[in-house]
Design an enzyme around this catalytic site. Structure first.
Site, PDB file in Angstrom:
ATOM      1  N   ARG A 261      57.510  13.556  23.921  1.00  0.00           N
ATOM      2  CA  ARG A 261      56.867  13.845  22.640  1.00  0.00           C
ATOM      3  C   ARG A 261      57.447  15.138  22.042  1.00  0.00           C
ATOM      4  O   ARG A 261      58.175  15.098  21.043  1.00  0.00           O
ATOM      5  CB  ARG A 261      55.342  13.943  22.835  1.00  0.00           C
ATOM      6  CG  ARG A 261      54.543  13.888  21.547  1.00  0.00           C
ATOM      7  CD  ARG A 261      54.445  15.225  20.817  1.00  0.00           C
ATOM      8  NE  ARG A 261      53.894  16.294  21.634  1.00  0.00           N
ATOM      9  CZ  ARG A 261      53.975  17.579  21.300  1.00  0.00           C
ATOM     10  NH1 ARG A 261      54.614  17.962  20.200  1.00  0.00           N
ATOM     11  NH2 ARG A 261      53.470  18.512  22.084  1.00  0.00           N
TER      12      ARG A 261
ATOM     13  N   HIS B 180      51.333  26.069  27.618  1.00  0.00           N
ATOM     14  CA  HIS B 180      52.419  25.280  27.000  1.00  0.00           C
ATOM     15  C   HIS B 180      53.398  26.298  26.410  1.00  0.00           C
ATOM     16  O   HIS B 180      53.151  26.867  25.350  1.00  0.00           O
ATOM     17  CB  HIS B 180      51.801  24.381  25.923  1.00  0.00           C
ATOM     18  CG  HIS B 180      52.761  23.620  25.069  1.00  0.00           C
ATOM     19  ND1 HIS B 180      52.961  22.262  25.185  1.00  0.00           N
ATOM     20  CD2 HIS B 180      53.565  24.009  24.048  1.00  0.00           C
ATOM     21  CE1 HIS B 180      53.826  21.851  24.271  1.00  0.00           C
ATOM     22  NE2 HIS B 180      54.220  22.897  23.566  1.00  0.00           N
TER      23      HIS B 180
ATOM     24  N   HIS C  40      57.225  27.545  25.217  1.00  0.00           N
ATOM     25  CA  HIS C  40      58.588  27.202  24.793  1.00  0.00           C
ATOM     26  C   HIS C  40      59.504  28.315  25.298  1.00  0.00           C
ATOM     27  O   HIS C  40      59.082  29.465  25.453  1.00  0.00           O
ATOM     28  CB  HIS C  40      58.646  27.045  23.266  1.00  0.00           C
ATOM     29  CG  HIS C  40      58.060  25.751  22.799  1.00  0.00           C
ATOM     30  ND1 HIS C  40      58.840  24.705  22.363  1.00  0.00           N
ATOM     31  CD2 HIS C  40      56.780  25.313  22.742  1.00  0.00           C
ATOM     32  CE1 HIS C  40      58.057  23.686  22.037  1.00  0.00           C
ATOM     33  NE2 HIS C  40      56.795  24.030  22.251  1.00  0.00           N
TER      34      HIS C  40
ATOM     35  N   CYS D  39      59.558  22.299  18.013  1.00  0.00           N
ATOM     36  CA  CYS D  39      58.720  21.757  16.927  1.00  0.00           C
ATOM     37  C   CYS D  39      59.499  21.790  15.618  1.00  0.00           C
ATOM     38  O   CYS D  39      59.955  22.844  15.189  1.00  0.00           O
ATOM     39  CB  CYS D  39      57.429  22.559  16.791  1.00  0.00           C
ATOM     40  SG  CYS D  39      56.418  22.006  15.415  1.00  0.00           S
TER      41      CYS D  39
ATOM     42  N   ASN E 138      60.754  23.296  25.200  1.00  0.00           N
ATOM     43  CA  ASN E 138      59.764  23.830  26.139  1.00  0.00           C
ATOM     44  C   ASN E 138      60.455  24.367  27.381  1.00  0.00           C
ATOM     45  O   ASN E 138      61.612  24.040  27.654  1.00  0.00           O
ATOM     46  CB  ASN E 138      58.820  22.714  26.595  1.00  0.00           C
ATOM     47  CG  ASN E 138      57.978  22.181  25.476  1.00  0.00           C
ATOM     48  OD1 ASN E 138      58.456  21.412  24.661  1.00  0.00           O
ATOM     49  ND2 ASN E 138      56.736  22.595  25.424  1.00  0.00           N
TER      50      ASN E 138
HETATM   51  P1  HMG Z   1      49.631  14.225   4.675  1.00  0.00           P
HETATM   52  O1  HMG Z   1      50.781  13.757   3.865  1.00  0.00           O
HETATM   53  O2  HMG Z   1      48.874  15.406   4.210  1.00  0.00           O
HETATM   54  O3  HMG Z   1      48.627  13.042   4.982  1.00  0.00           O
HETATM   55  O4  HMG Z   1      50.156  14.486   6.157  1.00  0.00           O
HETATM   56  P2  HMG Z   1      47.671  12.203   4.098  1.00  0.00           P
HETATM   57  O5  HMG Z   1      46.341  12.144   4.793  1.00  0.00           O
HETATM   58  O6  HMG Z   1      47.716  12.674   2.669  1.00  0.00           O
HETATM   59  O7  HMG Z   1      48.379  10.781   4.193  1.00  0.00           O
HETATM   60  C1  HMG Z   1      49.676  10.546   3.692  1.00  0.00           C
HETATM   61  C2  HMG Z   1      50.200   9.253   4.289  1.00  0.00           C
HETATM   62  O8  HMG Z   1      50.337   9.399   5.723  1.00  0.00           O
HETATM   63  C3  HMG Z   1      49.258   8.082   4.071  1.00  0.00           C
HETATM   64  O9  HMG Z   1      50.060   6.912   4.021  1.00  0.00           O
HETATM   65  C4  HMG Z   1      48.459   8.063   5.356  1.00  0.00           C
HETATM   66  O10 HMG Z   1      47.916   6.810   5.631  1.00  0.00           O
HETATM   67  C5  HMG Z   1      49.524   8.424   6.361  1.00  0.00           C
HETATM   68  P3  HMG Z   1      50.511   6.270   2.617  1.00  0.00           P
HETATM   69  O11 HMG Z   1      49.212   6.004   1.906  1.00  0.00           O
HETATM   70  O12 HMG Z   1      51.356   7.303   1.933  1.00  0.00           O
HETATM   71  O13 HMG Z   1      51.274   5.062   3.058  1.00  0.00           O
HETATM   72  N1  HMG Z   1      48.971   9.023   7.591  1.00  0.00           N
HETATM   73  C6  HMG Z   1      49.320   8.625   8.825  1.00  0.00           C
HETATM   74  N2  HMG Z   1      50.169   7.671   9.257  1.00  0.00           N
HETATM   75  C7  HMG Z   1      50.268   7.511  10.584  1.00  0.00           C
HETATM   76  N3  HMG Z   1      49.583   8.267  11.484  1.00  0.00           N
HETATM   77  C8  HMG Z   1      48.740   9.220  11.090  1.00  0.00           C
HETATM   78  C9  HMG Z   1      48.580   9.416   9.699  1.00  0.00           C
HETATM   79  N4  HMG Z   1      47.827  10.270   8.967  1.00  0.00           N
HETATM   80  C10 HMG Z   1      48.074  10.012   7.691  1.00  0.00           C
HETATM   81  N5  HMG Z   1      48.075   9.939  11.986  1.00  0.00           N
HETATM   82  C11 HMG Z   1      49.751  14.498   8.508  1.00  0.00           C
HETATM   83  C12 HMG Z   1      49.273  14.945   7.150  1.00  0.00           C
HETATM   84  C13 HMG Z   1      48.881  15.223   9.526  1.00  0.00           C
HETATM   85  C14 HMG Z   1      49.557  12.998   8.640  1.00  0.00           C
HETATM   86  C15 HMG Z   1      51.262  14.851   8.664  1.00  0.00           C
HETATM   87  O14 HMG Z   1      51.467  16.179   8.258  1.00  0.00           O
HETATM   88  C16 HMG Z   1      51.740  14.666  10.066  1.00  0.00           C
HETATM   89  O15 HMG Z   1      51.801  13.565  10.582  1.00  0.00           O
HETATM   90  N6  HMG Z   1      52.090  15.755  10.759  1.00  0.00           N
HETATM   91  C17 HMG Z   1      52.530  15.697  12.116  1.00  0.00           C
HETATM   92  C18 HMG Z   1      53.286  16.902  12.419  1.00  0.00           C
HETATM   93  C19 HMG Z   1      53.805  16.864  13.843  1.00  0.00           C
HETATM   94  O16 HMG Z   1      53.946  15.832  14.455  1.00  0.00           O
HETATM   95  N7  HMG Z   1      54.121  18.062  14.357  1.00  0.00           N
HETATM   96  C20 HMG Z   1      54.621  18.196  15.667  1.00  0.00           C
HETATM   97  C21 HMG Z   1      53.552  18.053  16.707  1.00  0.00           C
HETATM   98  S1  HMG Z   1      52.620  19.542  16.927  1.00  0.00           S
HETATM   99  C22 HMG Z   1      53.627  20.502  17.992  1.00  0.00           C
HETATM  100  O17 HMG Z   1      54.752  20.170  18.254  1.00  0.00           O
HETATM  101  C23 HMG Z   1      53.026  21.710  18.618  1.00  0.00           C
HETATM  102  C24 HMG Z   1      52.683  21.497  20.109  1.00  0.00           C
HETATM  103  O18 HMG Z   1      53.825  21.126  20.849  1.00  0.00           O
HETATM  104  C25 HMG Z   1      52.098  22.770  20.719  1.00  0.00           C
HETATM  105  C26 HMG Z   1      52.956  24.003  20.402  1.00  0.00           C
HETATM  106  O19 HMG Z   1      54.090  24.111  20.860  1.00  0.00           O
HETATM  107  O20 HMG Z   1      52.406  24.842  19.666  1.00  0.00           O
HETATM  108  C27 HMG Z   1      51.639  20.401  20.287  1.00  0.00           C
HETATM  109 MG    MG Z   2      55.247  22.524  21.638  1.00  0.00          MG
END
Ligand code: HMG
Ligand code: MG
Length: 300
Positions: free
Chosen positions: A13, A205, A207, A238, A247
């Protein structure tokens, strides 16, 4: 008796989400098999996020439904909101990982929500998960450093941890998203965290952007933390946190823990093999610090 430490693999992931080269579902399953063969049992396999935000995770459902059913394996999926929760649980996820950053800007960049909005979403999803018997693991991102706001107030991190815990979080994962933290900060933060949260509820967690990952894990270990995330070969970073690299490498963490008398149940030579398998599918050069030395050993 040796104390157990859980090494929670996040390469599929956190590692792959940052790769521009497409990795096919079958290739992810091949990496997963190599990880499982090494003895790793706890694995974050994917995220149910917007496929527009992270195209590499667009096969989340297909991948989740193809996971091996062997007993003793523990899989989880990251979800950013209720839609992600529903997609994940419909695909069979029994544990979800929520993500909330300690700073407003990081939440906006990562999940397009303010800190207050993201907190509300997290609390709602935790309560729903509790009602439905789903385990909620909760990341507190940018817990040590924010790439946009730079300084992170540890008091804010503690307040967020309290709110998540009170709502019913099963685990609080202190995340150094950028690898910008230092050992002194980790010492002070965990010293404060263990006053109100059981160490068994906490995880680290880290990095490895500045080569501190192992040291930060060691400091948290001294405060009783017994679960750490890591990624195979140090894969990833990220995409929404500029400058963040992968990480802490799983092989470095496993080697340190095994050498220091902790029981991980993980075979370092087989982890090395999993790094080779993952290397076949990404452009980034993989391998933690220990890999060079491991490769010179005739027998281990
Ligand atoms: P948005 O554009 O604000 O969402 O994105 P929305 O609610 O306005 O929806 C827009 C579109 O996305 C819609 O579809 C929704 O249905 C769809 P459309 O009508 O345009 O066809 N949608 C989704 N589709 C699939 N799955 C979903 C979902 N939610 C809405 N869950 C949103 C907001 C949160 C969805 C977007 O910004 C996003 O997906 N972000 C993910 C970011 C990400 O993956 N970041 C990396 C992971 S976090 C990380 O790495 C940190 C970590 O490792 C710890 C650390 O190191 O700190 C965990
Ligand atoms: Mg991370």
């Amino acid at each position: 008796m040796m104390e157990k430490v859980i090494v929670h693999e996040v390469g599929l992931r956190d590692g792959l989400q940052n790769q521009s080269k497409h990795v096919h579902t079958d290739s992810k399953l091949e990496i997963l098999s190599a990880l499982i063969a090494s003895g790793i049992k706890s694995i974050e396999v994917t995220s149910f996020v917007s496929p527009k935000a992270v195209p590499q995770m667009s096969d989340a459902k297909e991948l989740y439904q193809s996971l091996p059913k062997k007993p003793g394996l523990h899989f989880e999926a990251l979800v950013p909101n209720l839609k992600g929760y529903e997609r994940a649980t419909e695909s069979g996820a029994k544990t979800i990982a929520l993500v909330l950053a300690s700073t407003d800007t990081m939440n906006r960049k990562n999940i397009n929500m303010s800190l207050d909005e993201a907190l509300k979403v997290n609390l709602d999803v935790i309560r729903r998960a509790n009602n439905e018997g789903i385990r909620a693991r909760c990341y507190i991102s940018t817990a040590l450093h924010c790439p946009f706001e730079n300084y992170v107030n540890p008091i804010e991190v503690l307040k967020i941890a309290d709110k998540l815990d009170t709502a019913g979080a099963d685990e609080l994962v202190i995340a150094d998203t950028t690898g910008g933290g230092n050992p002194q900060q980790v010492d002070e933060l965990f010293k404060a965290l263990v006053i109100s949260h059981e160490p068994k509820k906490l995880a680290g967690h880290f990095h490895d952007t500045r080569g501190m990952g192992l040291l930060l894990a060691w400091v948290a270990l001294q405060h009783g933390v017994r679960k750490f995330d890591s990624s195979i070969g140090g894969l990833g970073g990220c995409p929404f946190a500029p400058g963040a690299t992968g990480n802490l490498a799983t092989e470095d963490l496993v080697f340190m823990l095994n050498q220091s008398g902790y029981e991980t149940g993980i075979d370092i030579v087989k982890v090395r093999n999993a790094v080779k398998v993952a290397q076949g599918y990404v452009d980034q050069k993989l391998g933690g610090n220990i890999v060079g030395w491991l490769d010179t050993q005739k027998s281990l």
